[in-house]
Structure formats: structure tokens, C-alpha cells
Design a protein around this motif. Sequence first.
Motif, PDB file in Angstrom:
ATOM      1  N   SER A   1      -8.977   6.278   0.639  1.00 17.39           N
ATOM      2  CA  SER A   1      -8.545   7.482   0.568  1.00 17.39           C
ATOM      3  C   SER A   1      -8.175   7.895  -0.871  1.00 17.39           C
ATOM      4  O   SER A   1      -8.374   8.943  -1.429  1.00 17.39           O
ATOM      5  N   LEU A   2      -8.277   6.872  -1.763  1.00 16.61           N
ATOM      6  CA  LEU A   2      -8.118   6.939  -3.169  1.00 16.61           C
ATOM      7  C   LEU A   2      -9.462   7.478  -3.910  1.00 16.61           C
ATOM      8  O   LEU A   2      -9.632   8.418  -4.593  1.00 16.61           O
ATOM      9  N   ALA A   3     -10.504   6.872  -3.231  1.00 15.83           N
ATOM     10  CA  ALA A   3     -11.823   7.185  -3.702  1.00 15.83           C
ATOM     11  C   ALA A   3     -12.250   8.709  -3.408  1.00 15.83           C
ATOM     12  O   ALA A   3     -12.718   9.467  -3.843  1.00 15.83           O
ATOM     13  N   HIS A   4     -11.654   9.237  -2.080  1.00 19.46           N
ATOM     14  CA  HIS A   4     -12.037  10.603  -1.604  1.00 19.46           C
ATOM     15  C   HIS A   4     -10.920  11.566  -2.591  1.00 19.46           C
ATOM     16  O   HIS A   4     -11.331  12.466  -2.776  1.00 19.46           O
TER      17      HIS A   4
ATOM     18  N   ALA B   1      -4.502  19.842   3.384  1.00 23.08           N
ATOM     19  CA  ALA B   1      -5.646  20.747   3.252  1.00 23.08           C
ATOM     20  C   ALA B   1      -5.608  22.151   3.046  1.00 23.08           C
ATOM     21  O   ALA B   1      -4.326  22.728   3.157  1.00 23.08           O
ATOM     22  N   SER B   2      -6.286  22.670   2.258  1.00 23.16           N
ATOM     23  CA  SER B   2      -6.242  24.016   2.022  1.00 23.16           C
ATOM     24  C   SER B   2      -7.687  24.430   2.393  1.00 23.16           C
ATOM     25  O   SER B   2      -8.525  23.792   2.869  1.00 23.16           O
ATOM     26  N   GLU B   3      -8.336  25.834   2.058  1.00 22.94           N
ATOM     27  CA  GLU B   3      -9.449  26.285   2.411  1.00 22.94           C
ATOM     28  C   GLU B   3     -10.443  25.714   1.579  1.00 22.94           C
ATOM     29  O   GLU B   3     -11.688  25.231   1.705  1.00 22.94           O
ATOM     30  N   ALA B   4     -10.173  25.199   0.334  1.00 18.25           N
ATOM     31  CA  ALA B   4     -10.890  24.556  -0.582  1.00 18.25           C
ATOM     32  C   ALA B   4     -11.136  23.058  -0.721  1.00 18.25           C
ATOM     33  O   ALA B   4     -12.104  22.387  -1.217  1.00 18.25           O
ATOM     34  N   ALA B   5      -9.953  22.536  -0.410  1.00 18.91           N
ATOM     35  CA  ALA B   5     -10.172  20.960  -0.342  1.00 18.91           C
ATOM     36  C   ALA B   5      -9.268  20.257   0.574  1.00 18.91           C
ATOM     37  O   ALA B   5      -8.323  20.903   1.183  1.00 18.91           O
ATOM     38  N   SER B   6      -9.425  18.897   0.950  1.00 19.40           N
ATOM     39  CA  SER B   6      -8.578  18.267   1.725  1.00 19.40           C
ATOM     40  C   SER B   6      -8.659  16.832   1.417  1.00 19.40           C
ATOM     41  O   SER B   6      -9.529  16.173   0.846  1.00 19.40           O
ATOM     42  N   CYS B   7      -7.466  15.970   1.809  1.00 23.49           N
ATOM     43  CA  CYS B   7      -7.630  14.594   1.391  1.00 23.49           C
ATOM     44  C   CYS B   7      -6.503  13.765   2.267  1.00 23.49           C
ATOM     45  O   CYS B   7      -5.504  14.403   2.547  1.00 23.49           O
ATOM     46  N   PRO B   8      -6.942  12.813   2.832  1.00 26.65           N
ATOM     47  CA  PRO B   8      -6.036  11.951   3.710  1.00 26.65           C
ATOM     48  C   PRO B   8      -4.929  11.447   2.711  1.00 26.65           C
ATOM     49  O   PRO B   8      -5.093  11.102   1.748  1.00 26.65           O
TER      50      PRO B   8
ATOM     51  N   TRP C   1       1.024  -1.132  -0.023  1.00 27.90           N
ATOM     52  CA  TRP C   1       0.033   0.051  -0.115  1.00 27.90           C
ATOM     53  C   TRP C   1       0.828   1.323  -0.020  1.00 27.90           C
ATOM     54  O   TRP C   1       0.333   2.432  -0.536  1.00 27.90           O
ATOM     55  N   GLU C   2       2.051   1.187   0.485  1.00 33.52           N
ATOM     56  CA  GLU C   2       2.921   2.542   0.584  1.00 33.52           C
ATOM     57  C   GLU C   2       3.128   3.163  -0.831  1.00 33.52           C
ATOM     58  O   GLU C   2       3.080   4.312  -0.902  1.00 33.52           O
ATOM     59  N   PRO C   3       3.302   2.288  -1.717  1.00 32.50           N
ATOM     60  CA  PRO C   3       3.618   3.076  -3.171  1.00 32.50           C
ATOM     61  C   PRO C   3       2.403   3.416  -3.653  1.00 32.50           C
ATOM     62  O   PRO C   3       2.389   4.694  -4.509  1.00 32.50           O
ATOM     63  N   VAL C   4       1.409   3.230  -3.380  1.00 34.56           N
ATOM     64  CA  VAL C   4      -0.048   3.563  -3.821  1.00 34.56           C
ATOM     65  C   VAL C   4      -0.424   4.947  -2.828  1.00 34.56           C
ATOM     66  O   VAL C   4      -0.738   5.881  -3.801  1.00 34.56           O
ATOM     67  N   ARG C   5       0.185   5.050  -1.711  1.00 35.17           N
ATOM     68  CA  ARG C   5      -0.159   6.303  -0.884  1.00 35.17           C
ATOM     69  C   ARG C   5       0.607   7.106  -1.582  1.00 35.17           C
ATOM     70  O   ARG C   5       0.509   8.360  -1.479  1.00 35.17           O
ATOM     71  N   GLU C   6       1.819   7.021  -1.950  1.00 37.24           N
ATOM     72  CA  GLU C   6       2.940   7.931  -2.448  1.00 37.24           C
ATOM     73  C   GLU C   6       2.629   8.614  -3.582  1.00 37.24           C
ATOM     74  O   GLU C   6       2.256   9.657  -3.641  1.00 37.24           O
TER      75      GLU C   6
END
Length: 401
Positions: free
Chosen positions: A382-385, A135-142, A75-80
Motif C-alpha cells: 500500500s505504501l508503494a502504491h 478514491a477520487s475520479e483521478a486517483a485512489s489508494c488502499p 503496522w497500524e501507525p504506518v497505515r495511519e
Amino acid sequence: MKPAELAQARGDLVAFAAEMLGSLPRADQRRWGETYLRGLMLDGRRKSIEPMAARLADGDEQCLQQFVSQSPWEWEPVRERLATRMAEAIAPLAFIIDDTGFPKAGRYSVGVARQYSGTLGKVGNCQIGVSVSAASEAASCPLDWRLFLPEAWDEDGERRAKAHLPAEEHHRPKWQLALEMLDELRSWGLSPPPVVADAGYGEITAVRSALEQRGLAYVVEVKAATSAYAPEIVAEQPPWRGSGRRPALRYRAAPASLRELALATGGEAACEVIWREGSRGPMAARFLALRCRPANVGLRRAHGAELPLAWLLCQWPEDEQEPTKYWLANLPAETTLAELVRLAKLRWRIELDYRELKDALGLDHFEGRSFRGWHHHVTLVSLAHGFLTVQRLDPKADAPA
């Protein structure tokens, strides 16, 4: 997303999945990964494997189960790849550290224990996941995740075996898991913006010290009783008696609390700041910012002669006799009050994300018990998000999100 909306976005999703899952060695793994993403985003109350497979025209419960729970993809390369893509798309103002609970029945799901969960608002049987989000004011993602392992799991051979927990995985405090993720993100070539966290992390001196040692800026919530000196108080050298080593510089005065420093300045120095536009209008409150020297025993021992200056930010409602919230920040002296407030208040993004990740994308719906399965699931969620976030940010995107 409704089936028609998902069908409309299918081409974009296939391209996104191919990019994010490109490190998976087999074509069937990549195919089931894209299928799992569709299952997470398709409307439905439960996002565990059985109901998702039933809703998908090409769903296969056994294949999806094998892909998530048993398949040995890393999963680490996917998260990268996700972290690199989302840092570019979001242009984050901050990395937000936080954790969330995954309620569970039984005692064999990896990392489960009776422990406090902010999600539940009480002690309950749950897993705890720690995350770092851009995170920015417009969007964020894990961007990255760690599973918190209670100490009881270190010596419980039966449960470790049932959960296929690797031998090197053991209990570490949540704050240490957060630092590990920040180090991992930096190893992927990301330059972290200021780190934002609530008092569960900010109150821990070791966290603030570790961030400073890494050259990272932070704005973290702390408690009113946290000790500090006013900026004009400096270390003094006791008189030398003429023999032996000259005494070292030290702070002879007792430190005050952040509450005391704020009260000494007075509420009349607080200013109203609007930090963002909410759904019901501008979000505004009164804030006070002043310089101080955080000064508990550990910091005095570490820094010796001169404690570094930091920002103390207080939220001070007009109808209150004292501040209701406190933050410490190691941002430059020229930082404006508006910038301090904007970063301190950016944590609303992670609260919104956790709600969407759970309610819409099934973050806590995974029914498997294994360490590998948990990490695979949170990575795919996290990918879906991330995909939905890219769609929202792209004015050319046709698919509603």
C-alpha cells in the motif's frame, strides 16, 4: 519501474519512506522498509522476497525476510500516516469497501481455506483480504486492511500456532471487518466521505444500518429483490377498540421490491448520464433515480413508525425491459442524479487498484505464512502504491510511474 526510473525517483522515495516508516523504532527497520519498497516497484515478474533481493544491488534475502515476517514492528501507525497523507493528496469523493483473493497452495498460510474468490471467479484455495480505499475520479489508494479468517480457523490450534495468529483474532464477517476499519480511520482523525460498496456489502441490512448509526453517507449496490415502500406509503394506526393500549403505528401494506418500484415508474423516466471519460470515450448509460423507503423486517422493527427515505438508483439500458443494476443511497434529497451516478460508478477505481497492486506491485506474491507477515506485506504494498499515486498527482515529479 525500470532501474533508471527508480534511480531518478530515489530521493523522493527515501523522503516518502522516512515519513511513512517514522514510527518504526530502529534505523535498520526503516532502511529495510525503504529497500522492500524499491523491490516492490522495480520491474520483475515475481515480487516475493527471494527474486526481489536478487534484483536489488543492496538486497539481502535473509534481512528482508526477517523484516517482513518476524520483525515486531506495528503496522497500524504506518497505515495511519499513509491514510493521512493519501486523504490529503487524493481529496477522496468516497471510501470504497471491497475484498480480494490471494490464491495459495497448501493449508497453513494464515486464513487460507477453500472459499469463493471474486479474483478467481470460483471457489478456490485462497486468503481473502478486505480493504478500505480512498478514491477520487483521478486517483485512489488502499488505506487499511483486514484478513478474513474462516470459522474453521477459530478452533484449529495447529494452524493458528504455525501462522502465529494472535489469540484475540477470530472469525468475523467481512462486513464487520469493513466497519472496524471505518471506525479505525475515524479514530485517526479522518472524516469519511460517502462509503461505496458492491452488493456483497450493500445487500446486508446491518451494514447500511451501522453506517447510518455512525452518521456516514453511503451509495451501495443491492439486488433487485430488496424490499421497499414507495415514498407516499406511510405507517397507519389501526382502529382502537376502546380498551387496552392504543395500537402503535405500523405499515399495513406489503412492501414491494426495488424492481417493482422501478417498473412502476417506467423506463421513459430514465436519463442518460456521462459519469467519466474512459480510454475509448465518454462512459454513459441511462439511469433512473427515485425516492423510496427500504423496508425489510429488520428495518421495520428498528425504525417502527417511520421508515426513513432513501435514494433508489437504477441503471436501465435502453434496449432492456427492466433495470440491470440497483443502488441504495442515504444522501440528501437535493442530491442530483449526476452525483448519485458518479459515486455509484466510482468502484471502477478499486478494480483498477487491485489489478495494479497484484500485477505491478506483488500484492498476492507474498510467500510467508504468518499473520504478522501478511499484514506487513500488504502495508508495504500500500505504501508503494501510495508513493506512485503521489508521483502521478504531482506535476513537479520527474519520475514516471
